[in-house]
Design a protein around this motif. Structure first.
Motif, PDB file in Angstrom:
ATOM      1  N   SER A   1      43.597 -11.075  25.629  1.00  0.00           N
ATOM      2  CA  SER A   1      44.490 -12.101  26.171  1.00  0.00           C
ATOM      3  C   SER A   1      43.811 -12.877  27.294  1.00  0.00           C
ATOM      4  N   VAL A   2      43.157 -12.134  28.195  1.00  0.00           N
ATOM      5  CA  VAL A   2      42.453 -12.778  29.305  1.00  0.00           C
ATOM      6  C   VAL A   2      41.325 -13.659  28.775  1.00  0.00           C
ATOM      7  N   ASN A   3      40.588 -13.158  27.801  1.00  0.00           N
ATOM      8  CA  ASN A   3      39.478 -13.919  27.232  1.00  0.00           C
ATOM      9  C   ASN A   3      39.963 -15.197  26.569  1.00  0.00           C
ATOM     10  N   ARG A   4      41.064 -15.107  25.827  1.00  0.00           N
ATOM     11  CA  ARG A   4      41.598 -16.302  25.172  1.00  0.00           C
ATOM     12  C   ARG A   4      42.002 -17.362  26.192  1.00  0.00           C
ATOM     13  N   ARG A   5      42.627 -16.916  27.274  1.00  0.00           N
ATOM     14  CA  ARG A   5      43.033 -17.865  28.306  1.00  0.00           C
ATOM     15  C   ARG A   5      41.805 -18.502  28.954  1.00  0.00           C
ATOM     16  N   TRP A   6      40.795 -17.673  29.216  1.00  0.00           N
ATOM     17  CA  TRP A   6      39.568 -18.188  29.834  1.00  0.00           C
ATOM     18  C   TRP A   6      38.897 -19.220  28.935  1.00  0.00           C
ATOM     19  N   LEU A   7      38.833 -18.935  27.631  1.00  0.00           N
ATOM     20  CA  LEU A   7      38.224 -19.867  26.696  1.00  0.00           C
ATOM     21  C   LEU A   7      39.025 -21.164  26.609  1.00  0.00           C
ATOM     22  N   ALA A   8      40.361 -21.048  26.667  1.00  0.00           N
ATOM     23  CA  ALA A   8      41.205 -22.246  26.611  1.00  0.00           C
ATOM     24  C   ALA A   8      40.976 -23.118  27.833  1.00  0.00           C
ATOM     25  N   VAL A   9      40.898 -22.477  29.005  1.00  0.00           N
ATOM     26  CA  VAL A   9      40.659 -23.226  30.249  1.00  0.00           C
ATOM     27  C   VAL A   9      39.284 -23.872  30.215  1.00  0.00           C
ATOM     28  N   SER A  10      38.272 -23.117  29.759  1.00  0.00           N
ATOM     29  CA  SER A  10      36.912 -23.646  29.679  1.00  0.00           C
ATOM     30  C   SER A  10      36.850 -24.825  28.721  1.00  0.00           C
ATOM     31  N   SER A  11      37.533 -24.693  27.572  1.00  0.00           N
ATOM     32  CA  SER A  11      37.536 -25.767  26.592  1.00  0.00           C
ATOM     33  C   SER A  11      38.221 -27.013  27.144  1.00  0.00           C
ATOM     34  N   ALA A  12      39.340 -26.792  27.847  1.00  0.00           N
ATOM     35  CA  ALA A  12      40.057 -27.929  28.442  1.00  0.00           C
ATOM     36  C   ALA A  12      39.203 -28.614  29.493  1.00  0.00           C
ATOM     37  N   ARG A  13      38.472 -27.798  30.282  1.00  0.00           N
ATOM     38  CA  ARG A  13      37.611 -28.360  31.321  1.00  0.00           C
ATOM     39  C   ARG A  13      36.500 -29.190  30.701  1.00  0.00           C
ATOM     40  N   GLU A  14      35.885 -28.648  29.622  1.00  0.00           N
ATOM     41  CA  GLU A  14      34.823 -29.384  28.948  1.00  0.00           C
ATOM     42  C   GLU A  14      35.363 -30.660  28.325  1.00  0.00           C
TER      43      GLU A  14
ATOM     44  N   PRO B   1      31.497   0.490  32.795  1.00  0.00           N
ATOM     45  CA  PRO B   1      31.036   0.840  31.437  1.00  0.00           C
ATOM     46  C   PRO B   1      32.136   0.702  30.388  1.00  0.00           C
ATOM     47  N   LEU B   2      33.371   1.065  30.753  1.00  0.00           N
ATOM     48  CA  LEU B   2      34.476   0.936  29.808  1.00  0.00           C
ATOM     49  C   LEU B   2      34.743  -0.528  29.499  1.00  0.00           C
ATOM     50  N   VAL B   3      34.749  -1.356  30.529  1.00  0.00           N
ATOM     51  CA  VAL B   3      35.003  -2.787  30.330  1.00  0.00           C
ATOM     52  C   VAL B   3      33.940  -3.391  29.432  1.00  0.00           C
ATOM     53  N   GLU B   4      32.677  -3.044  29.688  1.00  0.00           N
ATOM     54  CA  GLU B   4      31.592  -3.591  28.868  1.00  0.00           C
ATOM     55  C   GLU B   4      31.709  -3.127  27.417  1.00  0.00           C
ATOM     56  N   GLN B   5      32.158  -1.913  27.246  1.00  0.00           N
ATOM     57  CA  GLN B   5      32.339  -1.392  25.882  1.00  0.00           C
ATOM     58  C   GLN B   5      33.468  -2.123  25.161  1.00  0.00           C
ATOM     59  N   LEU B   6      34.611  -2.267  25.846  1.00  0.00           N
ATOM     60  CA  LEU B   6      35.782  -2.864  25.208  1.00  0.00           C
ATOM     61  C   LEU B   6      35.640  -4.369  25.018  1.00  0.00           C
ATOM     62  N   SER B   7      34.908  -5.014  25.930  1.00  0.00           N
ATOM     63  CA  SER B   7      34.782  -6.474  25.843  1.00  0.00           C
ATOM     64  C   SER B   7      33.477  -6.895  25.182  1.00  0.00           C
ATOM     65  N   GLY B   8      32.801  -5.943  24.545  1.00  0.00           N
ATOM     66  CA  GLY B   8      31.508  -6.240  23.935  1.00  0.00           C
ATOM     67  C   GLY B   8      31.559  -7.342  22.901  1.00  0.00           C
ATOM     68  N   THR B   9      32.666  -7.469  22.187  1.00  0.00           N
ATOM     69  CA  THR B   9      32.775  -8.490  21.144  1.00  0.00           C
ATOM     70  C   THR B   9      33.381  -9.789  21.667  1.00  0.00           C
ATOM     71  N   LEU B  10      33.729  -9.812  22.968  1.00  0.00           N
ATOM     72  CA  LEU B  10      34.307 -11.009  23.560  1.00  0.00           C
ATOM     73  C   LEU B  10      33.214 -11.816  24.241  1.00  0.00           C
ATOM     74  N   ASP B  11      33.595 -12.958  24.797  1.00  0.00           N
ATOM     75  CA  ASP B  11      32.641 -13.736  25.574  1.00  0.00           C
ATOM     76  C   ASP B  11      32.210 -12.920  26.776  1.00  0.00           C
ATOM     77  N   SER B  12      30.924 -12.719  26.942  1.00  0.00           N
ATOM     78  CA  SER B  12      30.414 -11.788  27.947  1.00  0.00           C
ATOM     79  C   SER B  12      30.686 -12.226  29.371  1.00  0.00           C
ATOM     80  N   GLN B  13      30.985 -13.509  29.573  1.00  0.00           N
ATOM     81  CA  GLN B  13      31.168 -13.994  30.934  1.00  0.00           C
ATOM     82  C   GLN B  13      32.565 -13.709  31.480  1.00  0.00           C
ATOM     83  N   VAL B  14      33.513 -13.430  30.633  1.00  0.00           N
ATOM     84  CA  VAL B  14      34.898 -13.412  31.077  1.00  0.00           C
ATOM     85  C   VAL B  14      35.170 -12.349  32.138  1.00  0.00           C
ATOM     86  N   THR B  15      34.527 -11.186  32.065  1.00  0.00           N
ATOM     87  CA  THR B  15      34.777 -10.153  33.060  1.00  0.00           C
ATOM     88  C   THR B  15      33.791 -10.227  34.221  1.00  0.00           C
TER      89      THR B  15
END
Length: 289
Positions: A166-179, A105-119
């Motif tokens: 930080s984790v979300n930004r890295r995940w998005l960068a990797v996803s973007s590079a993969r795409e 529940p804490l993770v979902e609360q804190l990451s609510g404004t981030l990409d939902s898939q990252v966690t």
């Protein structure tokens, strides 16, 4: 690779514990040696029902297995373990780092404004320039967790929010590079198809096609297998076969004339090639059609 037991994978709040959550906090932070030392430096496969974990390896060696995928780590790395993911670890005795466990529940609360898939996805990546930042971040979380100071909960949530960003930004960068890589791969395949249509009668080699595209022959082959489901040579041969079939069915050209039109040096070679690819000789194919 760590072997999962044949019995049902256990579900822990924390590894080795089946009792209730040990503190009223929605997080738990400890060093990697703190718990793994108690279990012979091996954490056997298990899962957590409502926890998301971040394992930060600062130094030493680690074998990290999450949902059957194994990462052998020998440099600073970060591993995210989603809730309910089966995972197990093996560490060297000189291991240094942290394990941060966070209630879902804490993770979902804190990451609510981030990409939902990252966690929700097991992510493992080696660190570069981020090492100093994460060292300071995890040390601050560990220190704040271990003391009772005014505003502790807010501080912990703030620090963890920074970590998740930080984790979300890295995940998005990797996803973007993969795409981006996939897009370039499709562009290369499209270029190969255009060149093949222009030059299949000239029997260009794979190396020549690759050179014209601007990549290596091995890269071209890998792209063909991944995006077209067959090797580059198979695509070249299939294009020749297709044209041969068209000539045999829709024209009155002799087999020798078809062979010449497709750039084969000898009709006998063309006939062997056609039979190998189609299963029957050109003459039999024409009769059957």
């Amino acid at each position: 690779m760590l072997k999962s037991p044949e019995v049902a994978v256990p579900v822990f709040k924390l590894y080795g514990e089946t009792a209730a959550w040990p503190t009223p906090d929605l997080i738990h932070c400890e060093s990697i040696p703190e718990r793994s030392r108690l279990h012979g430096w091996e954490i056997r496969p298990h899962r957590h029902g409502d926890l998301v974990q971040l394992l930060y390896v600062q130094a030493g060696r680690a074998e990290l297995e999450v949902e059957g995928h194994v990462h052998c780590v020998e440099r600073p790395s970060l591993q995210l373990i989603p809730a309910m993911s089966v995972h197990g670890f093996r560490f060297s005795q000189d291991i240094r780092g942290y394990v941060l466990s966070m209630a879902l529940p804490l993770v979902e609360q804190l990451s609510g404004t981030l990409d939902s898939q990252v966690t929700r996805m097991p992510i493992c990546y080696a660190l570069g320039d981020e090492v100093r930042h994460l060292d300071a971040l995890f040390e601050s979380i560990s220190q704040e967790y271990g003391r009772q100071a005014p505003g502790r909960d807010l501080m912990l949530q703030s620090l963890i929010s920074v970590l998740l960003v930080s984790v979300n930004r890295r995940w998005l960068a990797v996803s973007s590079a993969r795409e981006s890589t996939q897009d370039r791969g499709r562009e290369h395949i499209a270029a190969f198809a255009r060149l093949l249509e222009m030059h299949f009668r000239e029997h260009w080699t794979i190396e020549r096609y690759a050179e014209a595209i601007g990549i290596s022959a091995a890269h071209l082959n890998a792209l063909c297998r991944r995006l077209a489901g067959q090797s580059a040579l198979r695509m070249i041969n299939q294009r020749l076969v297709l044209e041969a079939k068209r000539c045999l069915v829709y024209t009155v050209m002799t087999v020798n004339q078809v062979s010449d039109s497709l750039g084969f040096s000898e009709p006998a070679y063309f006939s062997r090639f056609f039979k190998r690819e189609v299963g029957v000789s050109p003459k039999v194919f024409r009769i059957q059609r």
